[in-house]
Scaffold this motif. Structure first.
Motif: not given
Length: 224
Positions: A109-115, A120-126
């Motif tokens: 994931l390249v962070r965007g404004n909504h991120d 960030d996504p939960p760690d367990d999504l790797a």
């Protein structure tokens, strides 16, 4: 029309997909812009009557793409989760179940404004999370469509669309890819994203998607 259209850009072959994604054969990678997981859930929390099932529908679309195109990586060009309210139990459970189906698939994931707001996504999504630009080959992979000094930019954020005009007042607005030498835009993959109209300009190639197809339109001739 075809389900994918091969183009050459920055000396590299890219496939523009009718499902509003881009496939990079050399990297065996799917590029996805603005998927906005959990956007409908966030709107429902605000009392808006939007339908359920958008996260499941987007994951099913990803399943179809992964079945059709050999991939070792999905690169999300920003806006993975829509908002803090998108981190609901149902949305995250669906994402975790989907992730378990593809344990070897690299997710970036390249962070965007909504991120920045949703986190960030939960760690367990790797999911490997990076700030822009992510430099790969000749490309700077970004969320914001800002020029890069040395690489051709592939970005999201603006959700480009092109208007087709028929006889009388007929008008059809469709998502599109906007391909230019310096900064190119991918259409938004997610639902309820809105769009920004783009038109034909010298040096800009436009490719609209609709009815399970992708085709070139509205390309202006370069100035002489």
């Amino acid at each position: 029309m075809t389900e994918h259209l091969r183009i050459e850009h920055a000396g590299t072959e890219l496939w523009l997909l009718a499902d509003k994604a881009l496939y990079w054969p050399e990297q065996r990678a799917l590029l996805i812009a603005d998927i906005h997981f959990g956007k409908a859930a966030a709107y429902r929390r605000l009392g808006q009557p939007v339908p359920h099932g958008t996260t499941a529908a987007n994951l099913q679309r990803l399943d179809r793409l992964l079945a059709r195109y050999p991939c070792r990586e999905i690169i999300f060009l920003g806006d993975f989760l829509h908002a803090p309210a998108s981190r609901g139990e149902a949305t995250l459970a669906a994402l975790r179940q989907w992730r378990q189906t593809y344990p070897e698939l690299r997710l970036t994931l390249v962070r965007g404004n909504h991120d920045q707001r949703a986190g960030d996504p939960p760690d367990d999504l790797a999911v490997e999370v990076v700030d822009e630009p992510l430099l790969r080959g000749p490309f700077a992979l970004q969320h914001e469509p800002r020029p890069h000094p040395t690489h051709a930019v592939l970005a999201g954020h603006l959700h480009p669309a092109f208007c087709l005009h028929g006889k009388g007042r007929q008008r059809l607005r469709l998502p599109c890819f906007s391909i230019e030498p310096q900064v190119s835009l991918l259409p938004a993959f997610g639902e309820f994203t809105g769009a920004m109209d783009v038109g034909a300009e010298p040096g800009r190639r436009l490719f609209v998607v609709g009815d399970n197809g992708v085709w070139a339109v509205g390309t202006a001739e370069p100035p002489k």
